[in-house]
Write a protein that holds these residues in place. Structure first.
Motif, PDB file in Angstrom:
ATOM      1  N   ALA A 273       0.721  -1.289  -0.052  1.00  0.00           N
ATOM      2  CA  ALA A 273      -0.058  -0.122   0.079  1.00  0.00           C
ATOM      3  C   ALA A 273       0.715   1.334   0.178  1.00  0.00           C
ATOM      4  N   ARG A 274       2.045   1.168   0.700  1.00  0.00           N
ATOM      5  CA  ARG A 274       3.044   2.426   0.653  1.00  0.00           C
ATOM      6  C   ARG A 274       3.319   2.459  -0.703  1.00  0.00           C
TER       7      ARG A 274
ATOM      8  N   LYS B 199      -0.048   3.250  -3.226  1.00  0.00           N
ATOM      9  CA  LYS B 199      -1.146   4.287  -2.706  1.00  0.00           C
ATOM     10  C   LYS B 199      -2.503   3.611  -2.652  1.00  0.00           C
ATOM     11  N   LYS B 200      -2.568   2.384  -3.063  1.00  0.00           N
ATOM     12  CA  LYS B 200      -4.022   1.818  -3.164  1.00  0.00           C
ATOM     13  C   LYS B 200      -4.629   1.467  -1.878  1.00  0.00           C
ATOM     14  N   SER B 201      -5.884   1.624  -1.549  1.00  0.00           N
ATOM     15  CA  SER B 201      -6.616   1.431  -0.311  1.00  0.00           C
ATOM     16  C   SER B 201      -7.016  -0.091  -0.406  1.00  0.00           C
ATOM     17  N   LYS B 202      -6.905  -0.704  -1.651  1.00  0.00           N
ATOM     18  CA  LYS B 202      -7.206  -2.324  -1.646  1.00  0.00           C
ATOM     19  C   LYS B 202      -6.421  -2.960  -0.718  1.00  0.00           C
ATOM     20  N   TYR B 203      -5.032  -2.341  -0.566  1.00  0.00           N
ATOM     21  CA  TYR B 203      -4.120  -3.238   0.423  1.00  0.00           C
ATOM     22  C   TYR B 203      -4.422  -2.965   1.756  1.00  0.00           C
ATOM     23  N   SER B 204      -4.598  -1.457   2.097  1.00  0.00           N
ATOM     24  CA  SER B 204      -4.345  -0.888   3.486  1.00  0.00           C
ATOM     25  C   SER B 204      -5.953  -1.395   4.215  1.00  0.00           C
ATOM     26  N   LYS B 205      -7.010  -1.855   3.335  1.00  0.00           N
ATOM     27  CA  LYS B 205      -8.134  -2.243   4.344  1.00  0.00           C
ATOM     28  C   LYS B 205      -7.882  -3.563   4.745  1.00  0.00           C
TER      29      LYS B 205
ATOM     30  N   HIS C  86      -5.497  -3.143   7.708  1.00  0.00           N
ATOM     31  CA  HIS C  86      -6.299  -2.820   8.930  1.00  0.00           C
ATOM     32  C   HIS C  86      -6.991  -3.851   9.682  1.00  0.00           C
TER      33      HIS C  86
ATOM     34  N   HIS D 247       2.147   0.419   9.282  1.00  0.00           N
ATOM     35  CA  HIS D 247       1.051   1.152   9.412  1.00  0.00           C
ATOM     36  C   HIS D 247       1.685   2.817   9.552  1.00  0.00           C
TER      37      HIS D 247
ATOM     38  N   ARG E  65       1.404   5.937   7.052  1.00  0.00           N
ATOM     39  CA  ARG E  65       1.073   7.272   7.408  1.00  0.00           C
ATOM     40  C   ARG E  65       2.095   8.273   7.288  1.00  0.00           C
TER      41      ARG E  65
END
Length: 127
Positions: free
Chosen positions: A2-3, A6-12, A15, A43, A47
């Motif tokens: 995700a870093r 920058k895609k949220s499909k990895y960060s969700k 999390h 994380h 951020r």
């Protein structure tokens, strides 16, 4: 991932996993503390909280090594190297962390991984 993307499909999903492992830590499962610190590091890096990320990577590596999770100490060093090189621009620390990853992978017995990483470092001109 995700870093970099920058895609949220990895960060969700990350999390959700972080919350689950934090729950295990809270419930007293001792074999997941290093995972928790590592995911906190990832994380924080995502951020942009660089100081916190650095501290959490260092803690995750220490915990993994002290509890005999050599492959995790290796992986965490590898990820830490990526962070310090990409986010902090510290080539010397990144090189040190990659060498530490090679050492831990070697102690764990992952000979092919050691060969691949050693070859990659040699191509960069590092020993």
């Amino acid at each position: 991932m995700a870093r970099k993307t920058k895609k949220s499909k990895y960060s969700k999903p990350a999390h959700r996993l972080r919350r689950k492992i934090a729950g295990w830590v809270k419930n007293g499962f001792p074999n997941v503390n290093h995972y928790d610190a590592f995911l906190q590091a990832e994380h924080a890096a995502l951020r942009g909280r660089k100081k916190e990320a650095k501290h959490q990577y260092e803690e995750a590596i220490k915990m993994a090594a002290r509890t005999g999770h050599l492959h995790h100490a290796a992986l965490f060093n590898e990820r830490f190297a990526d962070f310090v090189q990409g986010d902090l621009g510290d080539e010397e620390e990144a090189s040190y962390r990659l060498k530490e990853a090679i050492r831990w992978y070697g102690e764990w017995g992952a000979r092919r991984k050691v060969e691949l990483m050693t070859s990659a470092l040699a191509q960069k001109g590092e020993q």
